[in-house]
Design a protein around this motif. Structure first.
Motif, PDB file in Angstrom:
ATOM      1  N   SER A   1       0.834  -1.204   0.000  1.00  0.00           N
ATOM      2  CA  SER A   1       0.000   0.000   0.000  1.00  0.00           C
ATOM      3  C   SER A   1       0.871   1.258   0.000  1.00  0.00           C
ATOM      4  O   SER A   1       2.089   1.198   0.208  1.00  0.00           O
ATOM      5  CB  SER A   1      -0.927   0.018   1.220  1.00  0.00           C
ATOM      6  OG  SER A   1      -1.830  -1.056   1.190  1.00  0.00           O
ATOM      7  N   THR A   2       0.241   2.377  -0.221  1.00  0.00           N
ATOM      8  CA  THR A   2       0.907   3.675  -0.158  1.00  0.00           C
ATOM      9  C   THR A   2       0.353   4.460   1.016  1.00  0.00           C
ATOM     10  O   THR A   2      -0.863   4.519   1.209  1.00  0.00           O
ATOM     11  CB  THR A   2       0.687   4.473  -1.458  1.00  0.00           C
ATOM     12  OG1 THR A   2       1.229   3.737  -2.560  1.00  0.00           O
ATOM     13  CG2 THR A   2       1.353   5.835  -1.383  1.00  0.00           C
ATOM     14  N   ARG A   3       1.246   5.049   1.800  1.00  0.00           N
ATOM     15  CA  ARG A   3       0.831   5.884   2.934  1.00  0.00           C
ATOM     16  C   ARG A   3       0.842   7.342   2.488  1.00  0.00           C
ATOM     17  O   ARG A   3       1.853   7.839   1.999  1.00  0.00           O
ATOM     18  CB  ARG A   3       1.768   5.697   4.126  1.00  0.00           C
ATOM     19  CG  ARG A   3       1.391   6.543   5.346  1.00  0.00           C
ATOM     20  CD  ARG A   3       2.383   6.299   6.475  1.00  0.00           C
ATOM     21  NE  ARG A   3       2.040   7.027   7.682  1.00  0.00           N
ATOM     22  CZ  ARG A   3       2.412   8.283   7.939  1.00  0.00           C
ATOM     23  NH1 ARG A   3       3.148   8.949   7.035  1.00  0.00           N
ATOM     24  NH2 ARG A   3       2.062   8.885   9.063  1.00  0.00           N
ATOM     25  N   ILE A   4      -0.288   8.012   2.645  1.00  0.00           N
ATOM     26  CA  ILE A   4      -0.427   9.417   2.266  1.00  0.00           C
ATOM     27  C   ILE A   4      -0.522  10.273   3.525  1.00  0.00           C
ATOM     28  O   ILE A   4      -1.255   9.937   4.462  1.00  0.00           O
ATOM     29  CB  ILE A   4      -1.694   9.637   1.411  1.00  0.00           C
ATOM     30  CG1 ILE A   4      -1.631   8.812   0.124  1.00  0.00           C
ATOM     31  CG2 ILE A   4      -1.891  11.124   1.097  1.00  0.00           C
ATOM     32  CD1 ILE A   4      -0.529   9.212  -0.830  1.00  0.00           C
ATOM     33  N   GLU A   5       0.227  11.357   3.538  1.00  0.00           N
ATOM     34  CA  GLU A   5       0.078  12.343   4.610  1.00  0.00           C
ATOM     35  C   GLU A   5      -0.356  13.665   4.003  1.00  0.00           C
ATOM     36  O   GLU A   5       0.247  14.146   3.039  1.00  0.00           O
ATOM     37  CB  GLU A   5       1.355  12.565   5.408  1.00  0.00           C
ATOM     38  CG  GLU A   5       1.152  13.613   6.511  1.00  0.00           C
ATOM     39  CD  GLU A   5       2.385  13.929   7.327  1.00  0.00           C
ATOM     40  OE1 GLU A   5       2.240  14.562   8.396  1.00  0.00           O
ATOM     41  OE2 GLU A   5       3.497  13.567   6.885  1.00  0.00           O
ATOM     42  N   ILE A   6      -1.413  14.242   4.562  1.00  0.00           N
ATOM     43  CA  ILE A   6      -1.883  15.576   4.179  1.00  0.00           C
ATOM     44  C   ILE A   6      -1.605  16.490   5.363  1.00  0.00           C
ATOM     45  O   ILE A   6      -2.195  16.343   6.432  1.00  0.00           O
ATOM     46  CB  ILE A   6      -3.383  15.569   3.848  1.00  0.00           C
ATOM     47  CG1 ILE A   6      -3.686  14.545   2.745  1.00  0.00           C
ATOM     48  CG2 ILE A   6      -3.849  16.961   3.436  1.00  0.00           C
ATOM     49  CD1 ILE A   6      -5.165  14.372   2.466  1.00  0.00           C
ATOM     50  N   ARG A   7      -0.702  17.428   5.167  1.00  0.00           N
ATOM     51  CA  ARG A   7      -0.277  18.311   6.263  1.00  0.00           C
ATOM     52  C   ARG A   7      -0.733  19.736   5.947  1.00  0.00           C
ATOM     53  O   ARG A   7      -0.338  20.319   4.928  1.00  0.00           O
ATOM     54  CB  ARG A   7       1.239  18.264   6.429  1.00  0.00           C
ATOM     55  CG  ARG A   7       1.802  19.189   7.513  1.00  0.00           C
ATOM     56  CD  ARG A   7       3.309  19.149   7.489  1.00  0.00           C
ATOM     57  NE  ARG A   7       3.905  20.143   8.364  1.00  0.00           N
ATOM     58  CZ  ARG A   7       4.308  19.912   9.607  1.00  0.00           C
ATOM     59  NH1 ARG A   7       4.168  18.701  10.126  1.00  0.00           N
ATOM     60  NH2 ARG A   7       4.851  20.880  10.338  1.00  0.00           N
TER      61      ARG A   7
END
Length: 320
Positions: free
Chosen positions: A303-309
């Motif tokens: 999977s891909t881990r996405i961070e929205i900051r």
């Protein structure tokens, strides 16, 4: 029990049943004026207008929320940049008549007035309004807000106010991203197959010399099976609708510094996909500057881990 007593009890029971049925019919099936049952209550629909501009004029994206005075003669438009736009037209009516049209229009669902210079004797009228989707606002899920500036200018200029016969009308549209109250998390949408969604919120010192020393940060993470290309396309499209825009950092004097028409980052770069925007905390009606970074990294199981900051800050007050 004798026959008389038995008949008496049956009569009393029938009377009680009749009273209950009458009460139910009166209070539930036919509510009193001004009383609306929750089950049948309906929210009023958002008023929209089917405005068609003459050839050669580009319509503003949110123009369908605002009426034009009948017989309007369009004078100019500033082509939309993202969802910002301006339109100026001539109404062949006195300023009080045009003002009455907008006074009524901005009582429709979603609109609130934020300020006005309108007085019976003022030459120019200006007002600021906010529009936010009523259903999304009620549910606490609104992601953008429209700020509309209205300007009315009577014509001809050389005439006394009571003798003017036309009005120049300017409508300026600007979308802002919506912030929820402190501690409520992010309003940025997650990708459709998001798993393990988590949010954190904190305050930290700001390194920007032009802002107040403390900024608010919201970090939103999730895992997805989508490709980097699909994720980037989703956010590069959806966030522009919510009042964000692409921005290019550069040194002072760099001609490309500022708002641009293309994404300057990528999911796998250090700064990620990069957006800027004006943000409004609708709980306090406070406006902020906001930076938004979206980055991707590898997660377990392919999977891909996405961070929205989201970094939220206010400009520093000028030194006296």
């Amino acid at each position: 029990m004798n026959m008389v007593a038995h008949k008496l009890l049956i009569g009393i029971g029938a009377f009680i049943v009749a009273v209950v049925l009458v009460w139910f019919a009166t209070n539930q099936l036919n509510p009193r004026p001004g009383v609306l049952l929750a089950e049948t209550a309906q929210q009023p629909e958002v008023q929209r207008y089917d405005t068609v501009l003459p050839p050669g004029f580009t319509p503003c994206p949110d123009l369908d929320l605002v009426p034009l005075y009948p017989g309007a003669e369009v004078l100019s438009t500033k082509p939309p940049r993202y969802y910002d736009c301006e339109l100026t037209y001539l109404a062949k009516a006195h300023i009080t008549e045009v003002g009455a049209l907008y006074d009524e229009a901005f009582t429709k669902p979603g609109w609130t007035i934020r300020g006005s210079t309108k007085t019976p004797t003022s030459w120019d009228w200006s007002a600021l309004y906010h529009w936010i989707d009523p259903d999304a606002s009620k549910a606490g899920t609104a992601q953008w807000l429209l700020k509309l500036s209205l300007g009315l200018h009577p014509l001809p200029f050389e005439a006394d106010l009571e003798d003017t016969t036309e009005t120049e009308v300017t409508l300026s549209f600007h979308r802002y991203a919506v912030l929820g109250p402190v501690g409520s998390g992010s309003r940025i949408p997650v990708y459709e197959d998001a798993q393990h969604v988590q949010q954190k919120e904190w305050e930290q010192p700001s390194e920007r010399t032009y802002t107040e020393p403390i900024m608010r940060v919201i970090s939103q993470t999730f895992e997805t099976r989508a490709t980097n290309e699909a994720i980037a396309e989703f956010y590069n499209t959806k966030l522009l609708e919510h009042g964000w825009f692409f921005y290019h950092w550069g040194s002072p004097g760099d001609p490309s510094l500022g708002i641009v028409d293309y994404q300057t980052g990528s999911l796998r770069s250090e700064g990620g996909l990069y957006f800027r925007g004006g943000c409004i905390d609708i709980a306090t009606d406070t406006q902020y500057y906001c930076d938004l970074h979206i980055t991707a990294s590898e997660a377990e199981g392919g999977s891909t881990r996405i961070e929205i900051r989201t970094e939220i800050y206010r400009g520093r007050a000028p030194t006296p």
